[in-house]
Structures are given as C-alpha cells and as structure tokens.
Scaffold this motif. Structure first.
Motif, PDB file in Angstrom:
ATOM      1  N   GLU A  12      -5.219   0.367  -7.959  1.00 46.96           N
ATOM      2  CA  GLU A  12      -5.013   1.820  -7.917  1.00 46.96           C
ATOM      3  C   GLU A  12      -6.337   2.568  -8.076  1.00 46.96           C
ATOM      4  OE1 GLU A  12      -0.490   2.099  -9.769  1.00 46.96           O
ATOM      5  OE2 GLU A  12      -2.189   2.116 -11.140  1.00 46.96           O
ATOM      6  N   ILE A  13      -7.207   2.087  -8.942  1.00 46.76           N
ATOM      7  CA  ILE A  13      -8.527   2.704  -9.112  1.00 46.76           C
ATOM      8  C   ILE A  13      -9.302   2.628  -7.792  1.00 46.76           C
ATOM      9  CG2 ILE A  13     -10.785   2.437 -10.234  1.00 46.76           C
ATOM     10  CD1 ILE A  13      -9.165   1.634 -12.805  1.00 46.76           C
ATOM     11  N   GLY A  14      -9.203   1.499  -7.105  1.00 40.93           N
ATOM     12  CA  GLY A  14      -9.845   1.371  -5.797  1.00 40.93           C
ATOM     13  C   GLY A  14      -9.309   2.385  -4.808  1.00 40.93           C
ATOM     14  N   ARG A  15      -8.014   2.589  -4.804  1.00 45.24           N
ATOM     15  CA  ARG A  15      -7.407   3.584  -3.905  1.00 45.24           C
ATOM     16  C   ARG A  15      -7.890   4.988  -4.250  1.00 45.24           C
ATOM     17  NH1 ARG A  15      -1.153   2.654  -4.050  1.00 45.24           N
ATOM     18  NH2 ARG A  15      -1.248   4.299  -2.499  1.00 45.24           N
ATOM     19  N   GLU A  16      -7.973   5.301  -5.545  1.00 42.01           N
ATOM     20  CA  GLU A  16      -8.465   6.617  -5.973  1.00 42.01           C
ATOM     21  C   GLU A  16      -9.926   6.797  -5.575  1.00 42.01           C
ATOM     22  OE1 GLU A  16      -7.607   6.233 -10.134  1.00 42.01           O
ATOM     23  OE2 GLU A  16      -5.549   6.967  -9.904  1.00 42.01           O
ATOM     24  N   ARG A  17     -10.744   5.755  -5.773  1.00 46.01           N
ATOM     25  CA  ARG A  17     -12.158   5.835  -5.404  1.00 46.01           C
ATOM     26  C   ARG A  17     -12.328   6.026  -3.897  1.00 46.01           C
ATOM     27  NH1 ARG A  17     -16.081   1.654  -8.369  1.00 46.01           N
ATOM     28  NH2 ARG A  17     -17.582   3.117  -7.518  1.00 46.01           N
ATOM     29  N   ALA A  18     -11.439   5.422  -3.113  1.00 45.92           N
ATOM     30  CA  ALA A  18     -11.520   5.573  -1.652  1.00 45.92           C
ATOM     31  C   ALA A  18     -11.369   7.036  -1.241  1.00 45.92           C
ATOM     32  CB  ALA A  18     -10.452   4.716  -0.978  1.00 45.92           C
ATOM     33  N   ILE A  62       0.818  -1.213   0.000  1.00 47.40           N
ATOM     34  CA  ILE A  62       0.000   0.000   0.000  1.00 47.40           C
ATOM     35  C   ILE A  62       0.854   1.266   0.000  1.00 47.40           C
ATOM     36  CG2 ILE A  62      -0.287   0.141   2.506  1.00 47.40           C
ATOM     37  CD1 ILE A  62      -3.035   0.838  -0.097  1.00 47.40           C
ATOM     38  N   HIS A  63       2.098   1.191   0.461  1.00 52.09           N
ATOM     39  CA  HIS A  63       2.937   2.388   0.485  1.00 52.09           C
ATOM     40  C   HIS A  63       3.479   2.757  -0.900  1.00 52.09           C
ATOM     41  CE1 HIS A  63       6.054  -0.747   1.073  1.00 52.09           C
ATOM     42  NE2 HIS A  63       6.786   0.058   0.338  1.00 52.09           N
ATOM     43  N   HIS A  64       3.300   1.884  -1.894  1.00 50.85           N
ATOM     44  CA  HIS A  64       3.698   2.251  -3.267  1.00 50.85           C
ATOM     45  C   HIS A  64       2.750   3.325  -3.794  1.00 50.85           C
ATOM     46  CE1 HIS A  64       6.313  -1.317  -4.760  1.00 50.85           C
ATOM     47  NE2 HIS A  64       6.629  -0.973  -3.534  1.00 50.85           N
ATOM     48  N   SER A  65       3.309   4.313  -4.442  1.00 55.03           N
ATOM     49  CA  SER A  65       2.496   5.383  -5.016  1.00 55.03           C
ATOM     50  C   SER A  65       1.675   4.873  -6.187  1.00 55.03           C
ATOM     51  CB  SER A  65       3.394   6.517  -5.518  1.00 55.03           C
ATOM     52  OG  SER A  65       4.120   7.064  -4.459  1.00 55.03           O
ATOM     53  N   ILE A  66       0.555   5.542  -6.421  1.00 54.76           N
ATOM     54  CA  ILE A  66      -0.230   5.263  -7.623  1.00 54.76           C
ATOM     55  C   ILE A  66       0.591   5.750  -8.809  1.00 54.76           C
ATOM     56  CG2 ILE A  66      -2.323   5.869  -8.882  1.00 54.76           C
ATOM     57  CD1 ILE A  66      -3.716   6.062  -6.122  1.00 54.76           C
ATOM     58  N   ARG A  67       0.724   4.915  -9.807  1.00 54.06           N
ATOM     59  CA  ARG A  67       1.536   5.268 -10.970  1.00 54.06           C
ATOM     60  C   ARG A  67       0.895   6.449 -11.688  1.00 54.06           C
ATOM     61  NH1 ARG A  67       1.268  -0.574 -13.484  1.00 54.06           N
ATOM     62  NH2 ARG A  67      -0.868  -0.119 -12.881  1.00 54.06           N
ATOM     63  N   PRO A  68       1.623   7.562 -11.856  1.00 54.02           N
ATOM     64  CA  PRO A  68       1.027   8.797 -12.377  1.00 54.02           C
ATOM     65  C   PRO A  68       0.669   8.759 -13.862  1.00 54.02           C
ATOM     66  CG  PRO A  68       3.363   9.098 -12.028  1.00 54.02           C
ATOM     67  CD  PRO A  68       3.024   7.727 -11.509  1.00 54.02           C
ATOM     68  N   SER A  69       1.492   8.176 -14.669  1.00 54.67           N
ATOM     69  CA  SER A  69       1.187   8.196 -16.108  1.00 54.67           C
ATOM     70  C   SER A  69       1.715   6.925 -16.751  1.00 54.67           C
ATOM     71  CB  SER A  69       1.810   9.427 -16.778  1.00 54.67           C
ATOM     72  OG  SER A  69       3.204   9.417 -16.583  1.00 54.67           O
ATOM     73  N   ILE A  70       0.779   6.041 -17.053  1.00 57.43           N
ATOM     74  CA  ILE A  70       1.122   4.819 -17.758  1.00 57.43           C
ATOM     75  C   ILE A  70       0.189   4.685 -18.948  1.00 57.43           C
ATOM     76  CG2 ILE A  70       2.048   3.639 -15.734  1.00 57.43           C
ATOM     77  CD1 ILE A  70      -0.609   2.127 -15.549  1.00 57.43           C
ATOM     78  N   THR A  71       0.624   3.969 -19.940  1.00 60.38           N
ATOM     79  CA  THR A  71      -0.209   3.773 -21.127  1.00 60.38           C
ATOM     80  C   THR A  71      -1.282   2.729 -20.847  1.00 60.38           C
ATOM     81  OG1 THR A  71       1.151   1.996 -22.037  1.00 60.38           O
ATOM     82  CG2 THR A  71       1.791   4.282 -22.603  1.00 60.38           C
ATOM     83  N   TRP A  72      -2.266   2.694 -21.718  1.00 62.84           N
ATOM     84  CA  TRP A  72      -3.320   1.682 -21.614  1.00 62.84           C
ATOM     85  C   TRP A  72      -2.697   0.292 -21.695  1.00 62.84           C
ATOM     86  CZ3 TRP A  72      -5.237  -2.402 -24.325  1.00 62.84           C
ATOM     87  CH2 TRP A  72      -6.487  -2.878 -23.948  1.00 62.84           C
ATOM     88  N   GLU A  73      -1.762   0.118 -22.598  1.00 61.24           N
ATOM     89  CA  GLU A  73      -1.078  -1.170 -22.760  1.00 61.24           C
ATOM     90  C   GLU A  73      -0.371  -1.571 -21.468  1.00 61.24           C
ATOM     91  OE1 GLU A  73      -0.836  -3.409 -25.409  1.00 61.24           O
ATOM     92  OE2 GLU A  73      -2.387  -2.244 -26.416  1.00 61.24           O
ATOM     93  N   GLU A  74       0.338  -0.630 -20.846  1.00 64.55           N
ATOM     94  CA  GLU A  74       1.049  -0.922 -19.603  1.00 64.55           C
ATOM     95  C   GLU A  74       0.068  -1.288 -18.492  1.00 64.55           C
ATOM     96  OE1 GLU A  74       4.978   1.953 -19.770  1.00 64.55           O
ATOM     97  OE2 GLU A  74       3.022   2.879 -19.428  1.00 64.55           O
ATOM     98  N   ALA A  75      -1.051  -0.570 -18.447  1.00 67.66           N
ATOM     99  CA  ALA A  75      -2.026  -0.785 -17.375  1.00 67.66           C
ATOM    100  C   ALA A  75      -2.748  -2.120 -17.495  1.00 67.66           C
ATOM    101  CB  ALA A  75      -3.050   0.349 -17.359  1.00 67.66           C
TER     102      ALA A  75
END
Length: 124
Positions: free
Chosen positions: A31-37, A5-18
């Motif tokens: 990461e989407i769950g963390r953002e929604r929280a 959980i201490h890893h940062s949300i990746r700021p900019s990744i491509t759709w392919e990478e994600a």
C-alpha cells in the motif's frame, strides 16, 4: 501472499494490524508503494521500467556494487510491486531473483533474514 490491485488501500488500521498481522506487514508495504506511486510518478516509472531503486527496505541499489548479487527483503518486493501498480503477489516460502534493468545487479528476495545479517557482516 496475494492481494489484487483493485483492492482499496486500507484507510485506517492500527500499527499492530499493519505490521504484526499474518502478512507481517507485506500488505502495508505494498500500500505504501501504491501511495508513493501517486506522489512520486518518476519513481514509479523507474520501477515499471525494471529499476530496483533504493527504498526503505533492503533490496534496491543506485549503483553497481563490486559483488553483482545481493539479498533483499520481501517488504521491499511488496513496495516495489505497489509502485509498479501490480497485484501483491509473493510466495513467502521461496526466493525470487530479479535483475535491475538500470544497474544489471541481481537481487534475490528471500525469507531468510540471516542472509541480510551475513551480507552486512561481509560489508563491515
């Protein structure tokens, strides 16, 4: 699959990478769950309390169904863990069953996507 959980949300990744990387989108779902929280604290609170609410992937429910068990996606489980503020921790080789504390329904999270298709066929 593990990501603390201490890893940062990746700021900019491509759709392919994600979505097409070795994790098959699980990290992005988490990461989407963390953002929604952060944006939906009530939803996060429900997840922390053990509810399996309806999210964007198969696995949640908002009411008791006739069949007391259903199958869910690891992508749902990853987003749910993010909403709860937990590490991403999923063994993608085995199934995991969780009981929703809100409805009492059982959801088995599985790597076998055929089980989702079979569940859809039974409903129709």
């Amino acid at each position: 699959m593990h990501r603390p959980i201490h890893h940062s949300i990746r700021p900019s990744i491509t759709w392919e990478e994600a979505w097409k990387g070795p994790d098959e989108g699980l990290i992005r779902c988490w990461e989407i769950g963390r953002e929604r929280a952060m944006n939906q604290p009530e939803l996060a609170r429900r997840c922390i309390d053990g509810a399996l609410p309806v999210l964007g992937w198969k696995g949640g429910h908002d009411r008791v169904l006739k069949k007391p068990m259903k199958y869910g996606s690891f992508k749902y489980l990853a987003q749910w863990q993010g909403l709860r503020g937990e590490d991403l921790l999923i063994d993608t080789r085995t199934e995991l069953t969780i009981t929703c504390r809100h409805t009492g329904m059982l959801t088995t999270f599985t790597p076998d996507q055929e089980k989702y298709a079979n569940a859809l066929l039974l409903v129709e």
